[in-house]
Motif scaffolding. Structure first.
Motif, PDB file in Angstrom:
ATOM      1  N   GLU A   1      63.601  57.845  33.684  1.00 15.70           N
ATOM      2  CA  GLU A   1      64.046  58.547  34.888  1.00 15.70           C
ATOM      3  C   GLU A   1      65.515  58.913  34.715  1.00 15.70           C
ATOM      4  OE1 GLU A   1      64.786  56.672  39.034  1.00 15.70           O
ATOM      5  OE2 GLU A   1      62.702  57.386  39.069  1.00 15.70           O
ATOM      6  N   ASN A   2      65.766  60.193  34.557  1.00 14.22           N
ATOM      7  CA  ASN A   2      67.140  60.680  34.361  1.00 14.22           C
ATOM      8  C   ASN A   2      67.854  59.965  33.208  1.00 14.22           C
ATOM      9  OD1 ASN A   2      66.906  62.460  36.590  1.00 14.22           O
ATOM     10  ND2 ASN A   2      67.391  60.778  37.992  1.00 14.22           N
ATOM     11  N   GLY A   3      67.124  59.741  32.116  1.00 19.61           N
ATOM     12  CA  GLY A   3      67.702  59.118  30.935  1.00 19.61           C
ATOM     13  C   GLY A   3      67.669  57.612  30.927  1.00 19.61           C
ATOM     14  N   TRP A   4      67.308  57.000  32.054  1.00 25.85           N
ATOM     15  CA  TRP A   4      67.236  55.537  32.148  1.00 25.85           C
ATOM     16  C   TRP A   4      65.817  55.074  31.866  1.00 25.85           C
ATOM     17  CZ3 TRP A   4      71.418  52.435  32.752  1.00 25.85           C
ATOM     18  CH2 TRP A   4      72.594  53.015  33.253  1.00 25.85           C
ATOM     19  N   PHE A   5      65.695  54.023  31.053  1.00 22.21           N
ATOM     20  CA  PHE A   5      64.384  53.435  30.783  1.00 22.21           C
ATOM     21  C   PHE A   5      64.111  52.353  31.805  1.00 22.21           C
ATOM     22  CE2 PHE A   5      61.746  50.100  28.876  1.00 22.21           C
ATOM     23  CZ  PHE A   5      60.596  50.841  28.635  1.00 22.21           C
ATOM     24  N   ARG A   6      62.967  52.468  32.482  1.00 24.20           N
ATOM     25  CA  ARG A   6      62.578  51.491  33.501  1.00 24.20           C
ATOM     26  C   ARG A   6      61.808  50.350  32.833  1.00 24.20           C
ATOM     27  NH1 ARG A   6      60.142  54.421  38.694  1.00 24.20           N
ATOM     28  NH2 ARG A   6      60.275  52.229  39.352  1.00 24.20           N
ATOM     29  N   THR A   7      62.388  49.172  32.828  1.00 26.41           N
ATOM     30  CA  THR A   7      61.814  48.051  32.081  1.00 26.41           C
ATOM     31  C   THR A   7      60.624  47.412  32.776  1.00 26.41           C
ATOM     32  OG1 THR A   7      63.230  46.383  33.128  1.00 26.41           O
ATOM     33  CG2 THR A   7      64.115  47.514  31.169  1.00 26.41           C
ATOM     34  N   GLY A   8      60.521  47.564  34.103  1.00 23.85           N
ATOM     35  CA  GLY A   8      59.479  46.857  34.829  1.00 23.85           C
ATOM     36  C   GLY A   8      59.842  45.425  35.161  1.00 23.85           C
ATOM     37  N   ASP A   9      61.053  45.007  34.782  1.00 22.69           N
ATOM     38  CA  ASP A   9      61.536  43.666  35.083  1.00 22.69           C
ATOM     39  C   ASP A   9      62.466  43.713  36.286  1.00 22.69           C
ATOM     40  OD1 ASP A   9      60.273  42.277  32.971  1.00 22.69           O
ATOM     41  OD2 ASP A   9      61.809  42.976  31.575  1.00 22.69           O
ATOM     42  N   ILE A  10      62.351  42.730  37.157  1.00 27.54           N
ATOM     43  CA  ILE A  10      63.277  42.597  38.277  1.00 27.54           C
ATOM     44  C   ILE A  10      64.427  41.703  37.842  1.00 27.54           C
ATOM     45  CG2 ILE A  10      63.562  41.818  40.654  1.00 27.54           C
ATOM     46  CD1 ILE A  10      60.530  42.195  40.975  1.00 27.54           C
ATOM     47  N   GLY A  11      65.638  42.151  38.123  1.00 28.19           N
ATOM     48  CA  GLY A  11      66.792  41.370  37.714  1.00 28.19           C
ATOM     49  C   GLY A  11      67.942  41.512  38.675  1.00 28.19           C
ATOM     50  N   GLU A  12      68.951  40.715  38.443  1.00 26.04           N
ATOM     51  CA  GLU A  12      70.174  40.773  39.237  1.00 26.04           C
ATOM     52  C   GLU A  12      71.364  40.784  38.284  1.00 26.04           C
ATOM     53  OE1 GLU A  12      72.661  38.228  42.624  1.00 26.04           O
ATOM     54  OE2 GLU A  12      70.662  37.577  41.976  1.00 26.04           O
ATOM     55  N   ILE A  13      72.307  41.684  38.518  1.00 25.48           N
ATOM     56  CA  ILE A  13      73.540  41.734  37.732  1.00 25.48           C
ATOM     57  C   ILE A  13      74.663  41.229  38.621  1.00 25.48           C
ATOM     58  CG2 ILE A  13      75.107  43.187  36.399  1.00 25.48           C
ATOM     59  CD1 ILE A  13      72.812  45.170  36.031  1.00 25.48           C
ATOM     60  N   ASP A  14      75.321  40.159  38.182  1.00 28.92           N
ATOM     61  CA  ASP A  14      76.354  39.562  39.030  1.00 28.92           C
ATOM     62  C   ASP A  14      77.676  40.321  38.914  1.00 28.92           C
ATOM     63  OD1 ASP A  14      77.703  38.704  36.729  1.00 28.92           O
ATOM     64  OD2 ASP A  14      77.125  36.602  36.946  1.00 28.92           O
ATOM     65  N   ASP A  15      78.700  39.822  39.586  1.00 28.52           N
ATOM     66  CA  ASP A  15      79.978  40.529  39.660  1.00 28.52           C
ATOM     67  C   ASP A  15      80.677  40.646  38.313  1.00 28.52           C
ATOM     68  OD1 ASP A  15      79.617  40.872  42.344  1.00 28.52           O
ATOM     69  OD2 ASP A  15      80.853  39.148  42.944  1.00 28.52           O
ATOM     70  N   GLU A  16      80.290  39.809  37.343  1.00 31.00           N
ATOM     71  CA  GLU A  16      80.891  39.875  36.013  1.00 31.00           C
ATOM     72  C   GLU A  16      80.041  40.662  35.019  1.00 31.00           C
ATOM     73  OE1 GLU A  16      83.037  36.113  34.694  1.00 31.00           O
ATOM     74  OE2 GLU A  16      81.642  35.300  36.184  1.00 31.00           O
TER      75      GLU A  16
END
Length: 505
Positions: free
Chosen positions: A378-393
């Motif tokens: 989608e618009n050059g991004w690969f959708r992994t199908g994994d749910i994740g969280e990216i923290d402040d760092e």
């Protein structure tokens, strides 16, 4: 134009006497010059079998020099390697060979019976015209190599040309063929080399099967960086430490389960491996206790998150952050953009959502599946199908697969989070958490466990979870089973469990 086979040739020019491939169990020990000559002989064998640019060459072989040489030989002449999972049943192999359109199959002698079953199969059209055993008989690869020409073949491909097709595990149906190119493989290997501590003349232990992408990228990465590959076709926790010491191994590939086995053997207590620096692992987060056990031995652990579609590239958690960021898959490695996508399709560098990646190491396409390829990007991004969280760092925490998420009373429950708690209970051998329909909550979490029931009960499991998790995350049901179904790659088949227990509910 980058060509993986030509890259190996250049390494043989730069470091001809450096050991390239060592397999202590079989006595194989060759330098880069010798191995490049063998690769060229394999390329000549492929030509005599009328393999041309774009043809698919399937490899049903254990980790071996023959596997590596055939892979590089195919790359040199523009053929496309199709590594096959040696744990697959004949019917599964039949599908992959047909779907990939493989014209030649090289197979290890131990798989002769499986190959005969594939030949007899009628479920899918057979495209294989040459069946070549590794060592048995006058038409084996070994016999053919003896009379083959070791001259360098003309390299007429590279860059965006396909170099291998690797089939995903297929937890939801037939596997898809992930297509990688010379460029994507080069980028993935370079991303590793520029993110972690690797050095010329390092010695890397590989006990993981080369039909998995992380192991195959390791093979390529070693030649690119000038590293000796120490191959262990059959992992043995009782001998691995002596091998590490005797072969002066500096880096080891592993998964957390292997590291857990390795620390339990008697040799570990008195181990002295002065050349060893770290293990690089993936597939699951490393438990804090295990990280500390290896740290006490002055052994670092680098953890990563990657997919077949990313050629082993993705994120890496370096050792200095291993304890501070327990449970994290690390930060984006070199040449990688990492983000999350929310339900509305908004891409963010922080927060929670579907993990998306953008990099030149991503797959070119799914073989014969333009629909799946279109849906994956989608618009050059690969959708992994994994749910994740990216923290402040910028550290990524994988929550679960989107399709496995349970929605109970409007709250999201990630099975992997519940499973990580339950597996820590003494007496639990295996666990899988799935969602079951419920009139009141919509869905409830159900824990399916393999356990010693003299040590645990359904009530004690739920009580233990209550000390670690919010109430809405607790399993409302616990089922004890003899075994949990897995696919040949070892992944739990939650689709099978859902079908079984939802129908029986």
């Amino acid at each position: 134009m980058k060509n993986i086979g030509a890259m190996f040739k250049q390494r043989a020019v730069v470091s001809p006497e450096l050991e390239a491939y060592v397999e202590p169990s079989s006595g194989v020990r060759v330098n880069y010059r010798q191995m490049n000559e063998r690769i060229n002989q394999c390329a000549d064998v492929l030509r005599t079998l009328d393999v041309c640019k774009g043809d698919r060459v399937a490899l049903l072989m254990p980790n071996s020099m023959e596997f590596c040489c055939l892979f590089y030989a195919a790359a040199k002449i523009g053929a496309i390697a199709v590594p096959l999972n040696t744990r697959l049943a004949a019917a599964e192999l039949e599908f992959i060979l047909s779907d990939s359109g493989s014209s030649v199959l090289f197979y290890g002698d131990v798989f002769a019976e499986t190959v005969e079953a594939v030949k007899a199969g009628t479920s899918h059209p057979c495209t294989v015209r040459e069946w070549v055993p590794a060592t048995a008989g006058k038409t084996s690869l070994v016999a053919r190599v003896k009379s083959a020409d070791a001259a360098e073949p003309e390299v007429v491909c590279g860059g965006s040309d396909n170099v291998f097709i690797m089939y995903t595990s297929g937890t939801t149906g037939n596997p898809k063929g992930v297509v990688h190119t010379h460029d994507s493989v080069t980028t993935a290997a370079s991303a590793w080399a520029l993110t972690v501590d690797v050095r010329y003349e390092d010695r890397v232990l590989l006990p993981l099967p080369m039909f998995h992408v992380a192991a195959l990228t390791t093979v390529i990465f070693c030649a690119m960086r000038g590293i000796t590959l120490i191959s262990m076709p059959q992992f043995d926790p009782m001998t691995v430490w002596s091998l590490i010491v005797d072969e002066r191994v500096s880096i080891g590939g592993a998964v957390p389960a292997i590291l857990n086995f390795m620390r339990q053997v008697p040799q570990f207590a008195e181990l002295d491996a002065p050349n060893f620096r770290y293990f690089i692992t993936g597939g699951a987060p490393m438990p804090e206790a295990l990280i500390k056990i290896y740290a006490a031995k002055n052994m670092q652990v680098v953890q990563g998150y990657a997919l077949t579609e990313s050629c082993g590239g993705g994120t890496l958690l370096l050792n200095e952050d291993a304890l501070r960021k327990v449970g994290s898959a690390g930060r984006a490695c070199m040449f990688t953009d990492l983000a999350v996508r929310d339900a509305e399709g908004t891409i963010s560098e922080r927060g929670e959502g579907e993990v998306v990646l953008r990099s030149d190491f991503l797959l070119k396409e799914y073989w014969n599946r333009p629909d799946a390829t279109r849906d994956a990007f989608e618009n050059g991004w690969f959708r992994t199908g994994d749910i994740g969280e990216i923290d402040d760092e910028g550290y990524l925490y994988i929550k679960d697969r989107i399709k496995d998420m349970i929605i109970s009373g409007g709250e999201n429950i990630y099975p992997a989070e519940v499973e990580s708690v339950i597996i820590g209970i003494p007496g639990i051998g295996e666990v899988a958490v799935i969602g079951l329909p419920d009139e009141k909550w919509g869905e409830i979490a159900c824990a399916i466990v393999v356990a010693d029931q003299t040590k645990v009960s359904a009530e004690s499991i739920i009580d233990f979870c209550g000390e670690k998790l919010a109430r809405y995350k607790l399993p409302k049901k616990v089922l004890f089973v003899e075994a949990i179904p897995r696919n040949p790659s070892g992944k739990i088949l939650k689709r099978v469990l859902r079908d079984q227990y939802i129908k029986g509910a």
